[in-house]
Design an enzyme around this catalytic site. Structure first.
Site, PDB file in Angstrom:
ATOM      1  N   HIS A  24      -1.964  -0.797   1.718  1.00  0.00           N
ATOM      2  CA  HIS A  24      -3.049   0.153   1.417  1.00  0.00           C
ATOM      3  C   HIS A  24      -3.555  -0.010  -0.013  1.00  0.00           C
ATOM      4  O   HIS A  24      -2.799  -0.360  -0.921  1.00  0.00           O
ATOM      5  CB  HIS A  24      -2.567   1.598   1.590  1.00  0.00           C
ATOM      6  CG  HIS A  24      -2.283   1.960   3.015  1.00  0.00           C
ATOM      7  ND1 HIS A  24      -1.092   1.646   3.629  1.00  0.00           N
ATOM      8  CD2 HIS A  24      -3.039   2.597   3.943  1.00  0.00           C
ATOM      9  CE1 HIS A  24      -1.125   2.080   4.888  1.00  0.00           C
ATOM     10  NE2 HIS A  24      -2.295   2.657   5.102  1.00  0.00           N
ATOM     11  N   ASP A  74      -5.910  -1.291   3.883  1.00  0.00           N
ATOM     12  CA  ASP A  74      -6.627  -0.119   4.381  1.00  0.00           C
ATOM     13  C   ASP A  74      -6.978   0.871   3.264  1.00  0.00           C
ATOM     14  O   ASP A  74      -6.350   0.888   2.204  1.00  0.00           O
ATOM     15  CB  ASP A  74      -5.765   0.622   5.409  1.00  0.00           C
ATOM     16  CG  ASP A  74      -5.604  -0.146   6.706  1.00  0.00           C
ATOM     17  OD1 ASP A  74      -6.006  -1.322   6.762  1.00  0.00           O
ATOM     18  OD2 ASP A  74      -5.062   0.444   7.663  1.00  0.00           O
TER      19      ASP A  74
HETATM   20 ZN   LIG Z   1      -6.122   4.496   6.671  1.00  0.00          ZN
END
Ligand SMILES: [Zn+2]
Length: 252
Positions: free
Chosen positions: A217, A70
């Site tokens: 992430h 992400d």
């Molecule tokens: Zn996010």
């Protein structure tokens, strides 16, 4: 639940007004209870990102692991992570933020060129407010990201992940209209809030198993180390690291 965006909005407003009318008509406790039930219901997607109360969410895959990344693209991490994935012959889904994608279209094209999946992670990633956005802003956040990615690579995403996993009551009608699937996770290391590589990878190693959707992430100080360790974990367990076939076509 198959209510449209308008139906869901009218339902929320209807229950809210009914609560006020009851409270003003001498049924204060019942009106207050109705409002508390409404708030509790609307918070369901915030308190539990895996909740299916508002509609379907994918929280596991059939085999191997599904690595999802992400908050990119990122000028430092994206290319390094792509190289790591190539070294392991692995594929991942990059849930990118529309604003960042618009500023770095070459990274989006490179992710796509190397055979990875690009998912929608909203236009501006309103992490503190996405859970309580109204229907119009929810639609704009998702559709604007969808449009910018389609303009860069010539095809629109088929998967969506809500900012911080906090989807709201209005997300599913928008996803249905844009033919997107909501993707959650069942393994994470909290790399977005914890900069300790050892702690993050320990959490992932504890929770990951065959069939896991792993959340990690980009744009963190430890992004590359975390991805490298996830790929080592897959290798140690002989888990494939691919994008599930069913998610690469438009949702029905
Ligand atoms: Zn996010």
């Amino acid at each position: 639940m198959i209510f449209s965006l308008t139906s869901r909005f009218l339902l929320v407003i209807g229950v809210f007004i009914t609560g006020i009318v009851l409270a003003l008509s001498g049924y204060f406790l019942i009106g207050t209870l109705l409002h508390l039930l409404l708030v509790g219901f609307l918070l369901a997607g915030t308190l539990n990102p895996s909740s299916r109360l508002f509609g379907p969410v994918e929280t596991s895959c059939a085999d191997g692991i599904w690595l999802t990344l992400d908050d990119g693209p990122d000028p430092v991490d994206t290319l390094a992570i792509l190289d790591l994935l190539d070294q392991h012959q692995a594929k991942a889904t990059f849930f990118v933020i529309g604003e960042k994608a618009a500023k770095q279209p070459e990274l989006i094209r490179e992710i796509h060129r190397r055979g990875h999946q690009i998912g929608n992670h909203s236009w501006s990633h309103p992490r503190a407010t996405f859970w309580c956005l109204g229907p119009i802003r929810t639609y704009r956040e998702i559709s604007k990201c969808q449009d910018v990615i389609a303009a860069i690579i010539g095809e629109a995403p088929t998967v969506f992940r809500a900012p911080v996993g906090h989807y709201n009551f209005f997300v599913h009608p928008v996803l249905r209209q844009l033919k997107l699937r909501l993707v959650g996770w069942n393994s994470r290391g909290f790399d977005g809030v914890d900069a300790s590589h050892a702690d993050v990878t320990a959490r992932i190693r504890k929770s990951a198993r065959e069939g896991s959707i792993i959340l990690a992430h980009e744009a963190t100080p430890i992004a590359r180390e975390v991805v490298a360790d996830i790929l080592r974990l897959a290798q140690e367990n002989a888990w494939s690291c691919n994008i599930p076939a069913g998610t690469t076509t438009q949702a029905g």
